[in-house]
Design an enzyme around this catalytic site. Structure first.
Site, PDB file in Angstrom:
ATOM      1  CB  SER A  30      -1.328  -0.040   0.453  1.00  0.00           C
ATOM      2  OG  SER A  30      -1.987   0.931   0.516  1.00  0.00           O
ATOM      3  CG  ASN A  31      -0.139   4.499  -1.176  1.00  0.00           C
ATOM      4  OD1 ASN A  31      -1.184   5.272  -0.544  1.00  0.00           O
ATOM      5  ND2 ASN A  31      -0.774   3.796  -2.172  1.00  0.00           N
TER       6      ASN A  31
END
Ligand code: CTP
Length: 214
Positions: A30-31
């Site tokens: 993810s980020n």
């Protein structure tokens, strides 16, 4: 007495948060997106009297009142949700940080630790904004974001053109966790506007205003 000019009320579709791309049932890529920008946009749009649908990737934020909320975990979920809503909207704002890559394979069982290196194979995801840019049959207004750590204006302008957008909002990685930051905004037929120190709430209000007054 001057006549009051009624502002158009739009169906605005907004995406927010960072998507998760699963490697196995418990691990994902993810980020660092908090989702704050998309949520601020949803609030600003509701405040301006528009009808809002918010497609939200997982965040810790309280959902805005009066917005219809749809949840999407992966970039694939988000694409499916945008694809089914896009025909009904007047404007799509892609504030979500959609992962550009996803694992080629999601393992069915949790990956066990081994002694050697582990190599993950990734494949590009569907670019949702580019898809929307080539399907603007009803003349939807399309707003994209660009996170740039170099050649900000040049790279953002390329995204504006390549993805057939109406408005691009560019910022730098310094904006990710910050309360306020510099923001650069450009419409397809208007010059760059630089805002040196705007909160996400102020940025959101400007974007929503620009949609009805380009
Ligand atoms: N976006 C999208 N679908 C993706 C990836 C991004 O719709 N699979 C949208 C984002 O919501 C954002 C814009 O595209 O509005 C960002 O464009 P992108 O070209 O992906 O920017 P970066 O990820 O910053 O690209 P690069 O890493 O190449 O700079």
């Amino acid at each position: 007495m001057p006549m009051a000019v009624k502002k158009p009320k739009l169906n605005i579709l907004i995406t927010a948060g960072g998507t998760r791309e699963y490697i196995d049932p418990v691990r994902f890529l993810s980020n660092a997106s908090s989702g704050r920008m998309g949520y601020a946009l949803a609030r600003a749009a509701v405040r301006a009297g528009h009808k809002v649908t918010l497609i939200a990737a997982p965040t810790a934020l309280r959902p805005p009142v009066k917005a219809r909320i749809l949840s999407a975990v992966t970039s694939e979920d988000m694409f499916k949700a945008v694809r089914s809503e896009f025909g009904r909207c007047d404007c799509l704002i892609m504030a979500a940080a959609v992962s550009d890559y996803a694992p080629v394979k999601k393992e069915k069982a949790k990956i066990k630790k081994g002694k050697g290196k582990l190599t993950l194979q990734l494949k590009p995801t569907q670019d949702i904004l580019a898809w929307a840019g080539s399907h603007k049959k009803k003349g939807q207004i399309l707003v994209g974001f660009a996170l740039e750590d170099r050649c900000l204006k040049k790279n953002a302008e390329r995204k504006l053109k390549d993805k057939n957008l109406d408005l691009i909002v560019a910022n730098t990685p310094a904006a990710i966790a910050a309360k306020s930051s510099a923001v650069w905004i450009k419409g397809k037929d208007s010059p760059w506007q630089t805002h040196k120190n705007l909160s996400k709430i102020q940025t959101a209000a400007r974007i929503i205003k620009k949609i009805t007054n380009p």
